[in-house]
Design an enzyme around this catalytic site. Structure first.
Site, PDB file in Angstrom:
ATOM      1  N   LYS A   8       9.350  -6.483   1.239  1.00  0.00           N
ATOM      2  CA  LYS A   8       9.629  -6.668   2.660  1.00  0.00           C
ATOM      3  C   LYS A   8      10.219  -5.377   3.203  1.00  0.00           C
ATOM      4  CE  LYS A   8       8.618 -11.097   3.016  1.00  0.00           C
ATOM      5  NZ  LYS A   8       7.585 -11.591   3.953  1.00  0.00           N
ATOM      6  N   ASP A  58       5.416  -5.730   3.749  1.00  0.00           N
ATOM      7  CA  ASP A  58       5.310  -6.782   4.776  1.00  0.00           C
ATOM      8  C   ASP A  58       6.476  -6.625   5.749  1.00  0.00           C
ATOM      9  OD1 ASP A  58       5.002  -9.039   6.311  1.00  0.00           O
ATOM     10  OD2 ASP A  58       5.153 -10.479   4.658  1.00  0.00           O
ATOM     11  N   GLU A 105       1.484  -5.361   6.006  1.00  0.00           N
ATOM     12  CA  GLU A 105       1.306  -6.706   6.549  1.00  0.00           C
ATOM     13  C   GLU A 105       2.130  -6.876   7.831  1.00  0.00           C
ATOM     14  OE1 GLU A 105       2.121  -9.642   3.510  1.00  0.00           O
ATOM     15  OE2 GLU A 105       2.030 -11.292   4.927  1.00  0.00           O
ATOM     16  N   ASP A 146      -0.789 -11.604   9.208  1.00  0.00           N
ATOM     17  CA  ASP A 146      -0.269 -12.870   8.697  1.00  0.00           C
ATOM     18  C   ASP A 146       0.030 -13.745   9.926  1.00  0.00           C
ATOM     19  OD1 ASP A 146       1.429 -14.921   7.841  1.00  0.00           O
ATOM     20  OD2 ASP A 146       2.691 -13.674   6.582  1.00  0.00           O
ATOM     21  N   GLY A 152       2.339 -16.965   0.922  1.00  0.00           N
ATOM     22  CA  GLY A 152       3.280 -17.978   0.427  1.00  0.00           C
ATOM     23  C   GLY A 152       4.381 -18.186   1.437  1.00  0.00           C
TER      24      GLY A 152
HETATM   25  O1  OSB Z   1       5.608 -13.268   5.564  1.00  0.00           O
HETATM   26  O2  OSB Z   1       4.660 -13.785   3.758  1.00  0.00           O
HETATM   27  C1  OSB Z   1       5.605 -13.916   4.528  1.00  0.00           C
HETATM   28  C2  OSB Z   1       8.265 -16.144   2.959  1.00  0.00           C
HETATM   29  C3  OSB Z   1       8.657 -16.892   4.051  1.00  0.00           C
HETATM   30  C4  OSB Z   1       8.108 -16.622   5.280  1.00  0.00           C
HETATM   31  C5  OSB Z   1       7.132 -15.639   5.410  1.00  0.00           C
HETATM   32  C6  OSB Z   1       6.709 -14.907   4.312  1.00  0.00           C
HETATM   33  C7  OSB Z   1       7.324 -15.151   3.075  1.00  0.00           C
HETATM   34  C8  OSB Z   1       7.006 -14.409   1.870  1.00  0.00           C
HETATM   35  C9  OSB Z   1       7.257 -15.074   0.554  1.00  0.00           C
HETATM   36  O3  OSB Z   1       6.628 -13.265   1.868  1.00  0.00           O
HETATM   37  C10 OSB Z   1       6.012 -15.413  -0.135  1.00  0.00           C
HETATM   38  C11 OSB Z   1       6.243 -16.336  -1.291  1.00  0.00           C
HETATM   39  O4  OSB Z   1       6.254 -17.565  -1.105  1.00  0.00           O
HETATM   40  O5  OSB Z   1       6.394 -15.827  -2.400  1.00  0.00           O
HETATM   41 MG    MG Z   2       3.844 -12.077   5.644  1.00  0.00          MG
END
Ligand code: OSB
Ligand code: MG
Length: 420
Positions: A214, A239, A264, A289, A341
């Site tokens: 992130k 991301d 992302e 996303d 996810g």
């Molecule tokens: O942006 O992909 C995302 C988790 C919560 C909300 C948004 C995101 C995420 C993750 C975690 O990146 C992904 C995971 O479940 O491992």
């Molecule tokens: Mg994402």
């Protein structure tokens, strides 16, 4: 009220009197009919698909502590709170997990709005209905704008129950077949560069195939540089969860030097046009996303050149029906997709694995093992990653897993049952 319409194979779905303006005019009586046993055509010829009556829906407001806090550009969370859905039809139970969070940061929806719209709108509309196919759930809610995560949780439980009634794995009902799913990890913002590099090392040692970190303004170039310095060739992506603006997106240009798989969702969730401009200025592919809320958004994003990769999360799309549609649109354009996810428990994780078997999912997904998030998970055995970094789709009918009753009871803060 019973109406004999003389059509044995048809059931009355809905009926209404339409009173006319003045007394003396006829009242109009309208009914919607649905075939009880519709015949559908498939490649093998005509097959009979018995309808399933939605007999009961149970909702659970669940809270599970996270193994470690998860920090994104939205903030930091220590526990996951979500609505779990059980749908009973034809003597089987299907499960669904609503991915809305407590706060309306990733999307407008929250656990509270999902609970509200499920109990007041979505569940009453579907209870007692006979559906020929799980895709038909969406038509039942056609008038309901938005609330895609709430819809998805129920729709996905209906897909699960359909597959269980048919005695086959969900992935087959979705149109694919079980295969090992390459898994990646999503690493939250860490307290220091050293802590981040340690985490990446630990995840690679567990076998994961790609690393996603992130980022946010001020935590972008340095963490990428630190990871590249230690793990030269590891498949790496970032991301931003929409943390940049057109004004601050200049900070992303230096990332082009690090051979990232993708960036992302750098810009706002509803901003395809600026993503297209940004993509034109970057060598690194943009993956969307938050912005891809369904087939229309996918078509628009592809047409505008707003991304080169799409992240599919069925919760964000409103269920498997629209997710398959987005998958098919991307595939027709030669655009890779991967499965995102939402820190799901084993129930949502199992759904994600089944959807990931579709052929367009050519990049590793955020579909990691249970123990990265919850110990214990709601399901037993938990989902594990193999030494080669792949995860097996749980075998057996439907999604292949069910919650452990005692664990679900312990994690449930509140539950409600609705019977037809
Ligand atoms: O942006 O992909 C995302 C988790 C919560 C909300 C948004 C995101 C995420 C993750 C975690 O990146 C992904 C995971 O479940 O491992
Ligand atoms: Mg994402």
């Amino acid at each position: 009220m019973r109406i004999d319409c003389g059509l044995r194979d048809w059931i009355i779905e809905d009926w209404a009197f339409t009173p006319h303006a003045s007394i003396g005019q006829a009242m109009r009586f309208s009914i919607n009919l649905q075939r009880r046993d519709p015949e559908i055509l498939n490649a093998a010829g005509v097959v009979r698909l018995p309808g399933m009556r939605i007999d009961e829906v149970r909702l659970f407001d669940v809270r599970l502590p996270l193994v470690r806090p998860f920090e994104t550009s939205f903030g930091r969370i220590d526990a996951r709170e979500f609505v779990l859905v059980a749908v009973d039809a034809g003597g089987a139970t299907g499960w669904g997990e609503c991915v809305a969070d407590v706060d309306p940061f990733y999307s407008e929806e929250t656990t509270t709005t999902a609970w509200y719209v499920m109990t007041n709108v979505l569940v009453p509309a579907i209870l007692g209905r006979t559906l020929a196919h799980p895709r038909d759930a969406a038509a039942t809610w056609a008038r309901v704008r938005g609330h895609r995560m709430a819809k998805a949780a129920i729709e996905m439980a209906i897909w699960d129950v359909r597959a269980r009634l048919d005695g086959r794995p969900l992935c087959e009902l979705l149109g694919a077949a079980a295969r090992p799913i390459p898994a990646g990890v999503s690493i939250g913002i860490q307290p220091s560069l050293a802590a981040l590099v340690d985490r990446v090392g630990a995840e690679l040692a567990d076998g994961y195939r790609r690393i996603k970190i992130k980022i946010k303004p001020g935590w972008d170039r340095a963490p990428v540089e630190a990871i590249r310095a230690k793990f030269d060739r590891v498949p790496l992506m970032v991301d931003a969860n929409a943390a940049y603006t057109v004004a601050s997106a200049g900070a992303l240009a230096p990332l082009d030097a690090f051979d990232l798989m993708m960036i992302e969702q750098p810009l706002d969730y509803d901003d395809l046009v600026d993503h297209a401009r940004l993509q034109a200025s970057l060598r690194t592919p943009i993956c969307l996303d938050e912005s891809i809320t369904g087939p229309k958004a996918a078509t628009d994003a592809i047409g505008l050149g707003a991304c080169r990769i799409i992240n599919i999360k069925p919760g964000r799309m409103g269920g498997f029906g629209p997710s398959i549609a987005v998958h098919d649109i991307a595939r027709a354009h030669g655009m890779p997709v991967w499965h995102g996810g939402m820190l799901e428990s084993g129930i949502g994780r199992a759904h994600n694995l089944h959807l990931s078997t579709l052929p367009g999912f050519t990049l590793p997904g955020d579909v990691a093992a249970s123990r990265r998030y919850f110990v214990p998970d709601l399901i037993d055995p938990p989902i594990e990653v193999r030494k080669d970094g792949c995860i097996d789709v749980p075998p057996g009918p439907g999604i292949g897993v069910v919650p452990v009753e005692a664990r679900l009871a312990a994690a449930t803060q509140h539950s409600e049952r609705f019977s037809a």
